[in-house]
Enzyme design. Structure first.
Site, PDB file in Angstrom:
ATOM      1  N   HIS A  96     -31.705   4.816  10.936  1.00 17.35           N
ATOM      2  CA  HIS A  96     -32.491   3.793  10.240  1.00 17.35           C
ATOM      3  C   HIS A  96     -32.300   2.456  10.963  1.00 17.35           C
ATOM      4  CE1 HIS A  96     -32.536   6.402   6.387  1.00 17.35           C
ATOM      5  NE2 HIS A  96     -33.673   6.516   7.052  1.00 17.35           N
ATOM      6  N   GLU A  99     -30.074  -0.796   9.907  1.00 16.34           N
ATOM      7  CA  GLU A  99     -28.676  -0.640   9.494  1.00 16.34           C
ATOM      8  C   GLU A  99     -27.761  -0.944  10.679  1.00 16.34           C
ATOM      9  OE1 GLU A  99     -28.883   3.332   7.840  1.00 16.34           O
ATOM     10  OE2 GLU A  99     -30.321   2.696   6.309  1.00 16.34           O
ATOM     11  N   ARG A 156     -37.178  -0.005   8.845  1.00 17.85           N
ATOM     12  CA  ARG A 156     -36.312   1.163   8.638  1.00 17.85           C
ATOM     13  C   ARG A 156     -36.732   2.392   9.468  1.00 17.85           C
ATOM     14  NH1 ARG A 156     -33.639   4.007   4.140  1.00 17.85           N
ATOM     15  NH2 ARG A 156     -34.495   6.075   3.791  1.00 17.85           N
ATOM     16  N   HIS A 227     -24.864   5.539   8.357  1.00 19.82           N
ATOM     17  CA  HIS A 227     -25.867   4.628   7.793  1.00 19.82           C
ATOM     18  C   HIS A 227     -25.172   3.434   7.142  1.00 19.82           C
ATOM     19  CE1 HIS A 227     -29.419   7.539   7.432  1.00 19.82           C
ATOM     20  NE2 HIS A 227     -28.454   8.310   7.878  1.00 19.82           N
ATOM     21  N   GLU A 301     -22.312   5.898   4.323  1.00 16.82           N
ATOM     22  CA  GLU A 301     -23.009   4.638   4.060  1.00 16.82           C
ATOM     23  C   GLU A 301     -21.943   3.558   4.145  1.00 16.82           C
ATOM     24  OE1 GLU A 301     -26.185   4.191   3.669  1.00 16.82           O
ATOM     25  OE2 GLU A 301     -27.004   6.121   3.025  1.00 16.82           O
TER      26      GLU A 301
HETATM   27 ZN   LIG Z   1     -29.942   4.768   6.280  1.00 15.73          ZN
END
Ligand SMILES: [Zn+2]
Ligand SMILES: *[C@@H]1O[C@H](CO)[C@@H](O)[C@H](O)[C@H]1NC(C)=O
Ligand SMILES: *[C@@H]1O[C@H](CO)[C@@H](O)[C@H](O)[C@H]1NC(C)=O
Ligand SMILES: *[C@@H]1O[C@H](CO)[C@@H](O)[C@H](O)[C@H]1NC(C)=O
Ligand SMILES: *[C@@H]1O[C@H](CO)[C@@H](O)[C@H](O)[C@H]1NC(C)=O
Length: 369
Positions: A96, A99, A156, A227, A301
């Site tokens: 993405h 990020e 994104r 991410h 994340e």
């Molecule tokens: Zn992501």
């Protein structure tokens, strides 16, 4: 019972000394500044430099092309020669575009492994048994786009036209993999942030990962995809009605990683499947990797929990990377030991479970939110 609790505490303390020593190694900096964000050209240059500086230890492999015809490359950290057939760990960053802490982490991770493998016995051992395949930026087109100006910073998706021409570009690459594609948590509207693409694997970036990893599926022990944000460790599956056969083990390994992370800068990471702790989704690379038989598959994340979101301040790159490194180290150690020292790995996992249970008993609540 008392003596076994003492044993657990000793294990805990030893574990913590281990992770402190681990973090202590990383203070020094070379010419490259790992604690700022770098654009695509700088990261590509950095990859070349790493290979030059680590001849015979790191190599670069191109394994596909983006929609915009950029060559997708990974670093293969071969580490140490071994007479036995090696296994491998996969890590990708920057799927993405916005990020930015994710590519920063992949670079930091490579640097850390290279800086410590000669002095750290455990890393040294792991590099005899494992190769690391690390893609610093998978969605190169999207990442480049976020560097153009402030109004593109939060892009994104990929930069392909999807089904709708120029009006709404881009596919969410992490909805485009062959894992219950289109089932849940996606949009068929090209303008959506979670548009899952014209068809399954319509995106060349998702195809590249699929081709490369499929070919090595029997050797890859662990698939990690990085991410931000949210401070989560996500396990398969994103589909709410499908449970991984090794869910319990994935959960224990994830909880141990969250504990390792907390020990570094006291940050809380939550562990669970996507539907349990975030939202249901389908077509993610994490789910696909588990479906093709890679036993361990996690999405990280990274920081934060929304204060700055995707625009994590430069000052937080270092602590975010340090703690995430401890989390990845914990997972890779478990996965490695399970394969190469099966007796120790189960003992260590048991110790972790006891530690978590013990903390629950003492405090009356789970230490991990
Ligand atoms: Zn992501
Ligand atoms: C930012 O870049 C995009 C893509 O090139 C362009 O369309 C847009 O006009 C730029 N915006 C500003 C404010 O410069
Ligand atoms: C872009 O955004 C940053 C932070 O929001 C701001 O400091 C900077 O002035 C902006 N640049 C432009 C060209 O608008
Ligand atoms: C999961 O199962 C429930 C009950 O059968 C069903 O209502 C729901 O639609 C299923 N979810 C998905 C995403 O298929
Ligand atoms: C396995 O565990 C034993 C006892 O805790 C320890 O002495 C040994 O160093 C461990 N071996 C490895 C390879 O981790």
């Amino acid at each position: 019972m008392a003596s076994s609790i003492r044993g657990i505490l000793v294990l805990l303390v030893l574990g913590e000394l281990g992770s402190l020593a681990w973090v202590g190694e990383c203070a020094e900096q070379r010419n490259y500044n790992y604690f700022t964000y770098h654009n695509m050209a700088e990261i590509s240059e950095w990859m070349k430099q790493i290979v030059k500086d680590n001849q015979g230890v790191v190599s670069i492999m191109a394994y596909g092309q983006t929609y915009g015809k950029q060559s997708i490359k990974l670093l293969k950290v071969i580490g140490l020669a071994s007479s036995e057939k090696k296994k491998a760990i996969w890590m990708d960053c920057g799927i993405h575009a916005r990020e930015w802490i994710s590519p920063a982490f992949c670079q930091y991770f490579v640097r850390q492994v290279l800086d410590t493998y000669k002095t750290d016995e455990k890393i040294n051992e792991m590099l005899k048994n494992l190769d690391f395949y690390i893609t610093p930026v998978l969605n190169m087109d999207g990442y480049s786009y976020t560097w153009l100006n402030n109004s593109t910073r939060l892009w994104r998706k990929s930069r392909s036209p999807g089904n709708c021409g120029d009006s709404c570009m881009g596919t969410d690459l992490n909805r485009n993999f062959d894992a219950n594609w289109g089932a849940v948590g996606v949009s068929r509207n090209c303008c959506s942030e979670v548009y899952n693409g014209a068809s399954v694997l319509s995106e060349s970036e998702a195809q590249a990962v699929t081709n490369f990893v499929t070919e090595k599926r029997n050797d890859i022990l662990c698939f990690l995809t990085i991410h931000s944000y949210g401070q989560l460790i996500l396990l398969p599956y994103g589909h709410p009605n499908v449970t991984a056969p090794n869910y319990d083990e994935l959960m224990s390994v994830g909880l141990a990683a969250a504990k390792a992370i907390k020990d570094v800068h006291n940050m809380d990471y939550t562990v669970g499947t996507s539907p349990d702790i975030l939202y249901p989704n389908s077509g993610s690379s994490r789910d696909w990797a588990r479906l093709i038989g890679i036993p361990f598959s996690f999405t990280f994340e990274l920081r934060d929990k929304g204060d700055y979101g995707f625009e994590l301040p430069v000052e937080q790159i270092k602590p975010a990377c340090e703690e995430a490194y401890a989390g990845v180290h914990s997972i890779v150690t478990y996965v490695h030991d399970k394969t190469f020292h099966p007796t120790n790995a189960s003992a260590n996992l048991l110790a972790t479970i006891w530690t978590v249970l013990f903390a629950v008993c003492l405090t009356g609540k789970n230490i991990l939110p």
